[in-house]
Enzyme design. Structure first.
Site, short mmCIF file in Angstrom:
data_model
loop_
_atom_site.label_atom_id
_atom_site.label_comp_id
_atom_site.label_asym_id
_atom_site.label_seq_id
_atom_site.Cartn_x
_atom_site.Cartn_y
_atom_site.Cartn_z
CB SER A 1 -45.89 20.05 44.22
OG SER A 1 -46.04 19.69 42.78
CG ASN B 1 -45.64 22.31 40.36
OD1 ASN B 1 -45.68 23.13 39.47
ND2 ASN B 1 -46.43 22.31 41.24
CB CYS C 1 -48.37 25.04 40.85
SG CYS C 1 -50.18 25.49 41.76
CB SER D 1 -59.84 15.58 37.49
OG SER D 1 -58.84 16.80 37.35
C1 LIG Z 1 -56.45 18.95 43.27
C2 LIG Z 1 -55.59 19.11 42.37
C3 LIG Z 1 -54.13 19.29 42.71
C4 LIG Z 1 -53.03 19.37 41.81
N1 LIG Z 1 -51.67 19.55 42.58
C5 LIG Z 1 -50.89 19.54 41.59
C6 LIG Z 1 -49.34 19.65 42.13
O1 LIG Z 1 -49.19 19.59 43.36
N2 LIG Z 1 -48.37 19.71 41.34
C7 LIG Z 1 -48.46 19.69 40.18
O2 LIG Z 1 -47.47 19.42 39.30
N3 LIG Z 1 -49.87 19.49 39.25
C8 LIG Z 1 -50.85 19.63 40.31
N4 LIG Z 1 -52.07 19.45 39.68
C9 LIG Z 1 -52.13 19.22 38.30
C10 LIG Z 1 -52.29 18.05 37.80
O3 LIG Z 1 -51.14 17.23 38.21
C11 LIG Z 1 -52.67 17.75 36.26
O4 LIG Z 1 -51.46 18.15 35.73
C12 LIG Z 1 -53.87 18.55 35.79
O5 LIG Z 1 -54.78 18.25 36.97
C13 LIG Z 1 -54.49 18.09 34.54
O6 LIG Z 1 -54.80 16.65 34.49
P1 LIG Z 1 -56.35 15.91 34.80
O7 LIG Z 1 -57.08 16.67 33.81
O8 LIG Z 1 -56.02 14.43 34.65
O9 LIG Z 1 -56.50 16.36 36.16
C14 LIG Z 1 -53.29 19.17 40.34
C15 LIG Z 1 -54.47 19.10 39.87
C16 LIG Z 1 -55.71 19.07 40.91
C17 LIG Z 1 -56.97 19.04 40.22
#
Ligand SMILES: Cc1cc2nc3c(=O)[nH]c(=O)nc-3n(C[C@H](O)[C@H](O)[C@H](O)COP(=O)(O)O)c2cc1C
Lengths: 300, 259
Positions: A42, A122, A125, A261
């Site tokens: 983001s 986004n 967050c 993740s």
């Molecule tokens: C380290 C990390 C950074 C993330 N940064 C963002 C971000 O910058 N913008 C956003 O919309 N979601 C962000 N997310 C959320 C992920 O895009 C995702 O929605 C969330 O981790 C659930 O998916 P997962 O279980 O496959 O990780 C982040 C997640 C993690 C773990």
């Protein structure tokens, strides 16, 4: 090939925002590892260093993180998008954030010269004061920001939703009213971990967002509810690390899935998941993913 | 993993700005070159390579390291690890060259201990600003021959490690292990590449880490997208060819900073 909001995805797996998305090179690597599309980190109006460390911890059930939206600002990121766009033939979606509609538009226009294939807003967050979920819990703000960006750009606009609200459907409907081409569900679930040896919250920001396997059932329910209420496509995200996980989100109503993740062990998670989906569709004699999108709703 | 509560049981002042902290927890399955995330509660968390199976050696460079360096016996830290990939293990009868700059000798010293124990043949080149900043010399001496260079000539040869390398036949070594400031490592890399032996060399890299476990992408290298925290921090010289190595790194917000 999967078509979502007019974009041709090479397969239904998409790199989720904030994961391996800070540099063009990292995103190219994810495409080589099989991602059907990529979403960038983001990006906001000003450089931001994010929260202090620890910023991510693995727990028994998943991960908690509070990165704090670190990013170099759109002015310094536009070249990274150019680098990916030049190297790959899959859609590159720019994830953007701002404090209000004007800032969202400023960032979208600032990145415009690199021709991102879509924008993902986004508004979800869970740990950045004044940004993300602070905005994304208010249907009126979500509708306003979506509409303002929608009017300012000529590529699809996806709106990423937070599950940290009483009813995610209200927010999804607001995005739809504002002209969103799709919603993305879900961002992380507000969470916290405390170090029992000392009593200190572990994350530098004290609390953060839960991701990984633990949140998949939450994602499934959010997607299921959104599918029932909305006319626009839903992109599922939350706890996907196998093809079975992704099929579960698709059956709830997702047209494609994002993976975050689960890149922890190997970026090839994209290839494994998309090959698995394809094998499954073949075995069940489905013509394509459309045959199973939202199928759980018919099973009564 | 959650941070493991570790207590400091002994400290050694190695140089005016560098101290070693021994813990009541030993990371027995750690490979030399792997790192741990060290959490000073309420301050910050930083990556540190293990200098012994149960110790880290910390140089005061920022807020968090200043805080850690001021800790004493009985204080505790939260530690996650070991993380990342360590150095390729040398085998008996192999010829090894270590090239270290300043506190860069800390990650290499456990490997020197290992080399001593298996009877590999070892040559070390240790560089430092001055004789006060030279650390772990005795651990390398036990492994084999040591050449010292200092910027001011206060110990060994006056000059840089690369001056010493130019006088040596680097092609005779099976493994070359390098750790130090990036500018120094890059000079060594160029020197080895000129002789086409950089494929036998391994470098321990430093980048700003956020998650430390290979998810966020903050430490990815151009143009390969390799994660320093997960795919490194040790890289073979061939992986670093035509890369950002020696040219730039990224700040906490992702902007490029020249090396
Ligand atoms: C380290 C990390 C950074 C993330 N940064 C963002 C971000 O910058 N913008 C956003 O919309 N979601 C962000 N997310 C959320 C992920 O895009 C995702 O929605 C969330 O981790 C659930 O998916 P997962 O279980 O496959 O990780 C982040 C997640 C993690 C773990």
């Amino acid at each position: 090939m999967v078509n979502v909001t007019g974009l041709d995805l090479k397969n239904p797996t998409i790199l989720a925002a904030g994961i391996m998305g800070t540099t063009g090179a990292a995103m190219i690597r994810m495409v080589k590892a099989g991602a059907g599309a990529v979403v960038t980190k983001s990006i906001g109006p000003e450089p931001k260093i994010g929260h202090s460390n620890p910023s991510m911890i693995q727990l028994d059930c998943g991960y908690i993180n509070a990165m704090g939206l670190p990013n170099p600002s759109y002015a310094d990121f536009v070249d990274e998008i150019r680098i990916v766009k030049e190297a790959v033939d899959v859609p590159v979606i720019a994830s953007i954030f701002g404090g209000d509609a004007t800032e969202f538009v400023q960032v979208a226009e600032g990145l415009g010269s690199a021709d991102p294939d879509a924008f993902e807003l986004n508004v979800s967050c869970p740990h950045a004061d004044g940004y993300g979920a602070t905005i994304g819990s208010d249907p009126a703000l979500v509708e306003d920001i979506t509409r303002t960006v929608r009017d300012a750009v000529d590529v699809p606009v996806w709106v990423k939703l937070t599950p940290n609200v009483t009813d995610i459907v209200d927010i999804g409907k607001a995005a739809q009213r504002g002209g969103a081409d799709a919603v993305v569900a879900i961002n992380t679930v507000r969470a916290m971990a405390i170090d029992v040896a000392s009593g200190y919250p572990i994350l530098g920001n004290r609390f953060g967002g839960l991701s990984g396997a633990a949140i998949r059932p939450i994602a499934v329910k959010c997607i299921y509810d959104l599918y029932q209420a909305l006319d626009i496509p839903i992109i599922g995200v939350g706890g996907v690390s196998t093809w079975q996980d992704s099929v579960e989100l698709i059956m709830a109503g997702a047209s494609a899935v994002q993976i975050g993740s689960a890149v922890v062990d190997s970026p090839y998670v994209f290839r494994h998941v998309s090959n698995g989906i394809e094998r499954y569709l073949d075995e069940k004699d489905h013509a394509g993913i459309e045959d199973i999108i939202g199928i759980a709703h018919e099973m009564i | 993993m959650r941070p493991i509560d570790t207590r400091i049981i002994r400290t050694i002042q190695e140089t005016p700005s560098t101290r070693t902290f021994f813990f009541d927890v030993s990371f027995d399955d750690a490979q030399p070159g792997q790192f741990v995330m060290v959490w000073a509660r309420g301050v910050d968390e930083v990556p540190m390579t293990l200098s012994y199976i149960n110790a880290i050696t910390v140089q005061k460079v920022g807020d968090c390291t200043s805080h850690i360096v001021a800790l004493s016996e009985g204080d505790s830290l939260g530690i996650r690890g070991p993380l990342g990939n360590g150095f390729t293990m040398p085998e008996k009868d192999e010829r090894i060259l270590f090239v270290a700059g300043g506190v860069g000798s800390a990650p290499l010293a456990p490997l020197a201990d290992r080399a001593t124990s298996i009877g590999a043949s070892v040559v070390s080149v240790l560089g430092a600003r001055n004789s006060d900043e030279l650390i772990f010399e005795e651990r390398f001496s036990q492994a084999g021959e040591v050449y010292v260079t200092t910027d001011d000539g206060s110990s060994g040869r006056c000059g840089f490690v690369t001056d010493q390398l130019l006088d040596m036949d680097v092609a005779m070594f099976d493994h070359i292990y390098v750790c130090g400031p990036e500018i120094m490592m890059y000079k060594v890399f160029e020197n080895l590449r000129d002789k086409q032996v950089h494929g036998r060399a391994e470098f321990s890299l430093h980048r700003y880490f956020k998650c430390g476990i290979g998810v966020c992408g903050a430490c990815c290298m151009d143009p390969t997208g390799l994660r320093v925290c997960k795919d490194g921090p040790v890289f073979n010289g061939l992986q670093l060819e035509s890369s950002e190595f020696g040219k730039y790194k990224r700040s906490a917000c992702g902007q490029k900073i020249s090396i």
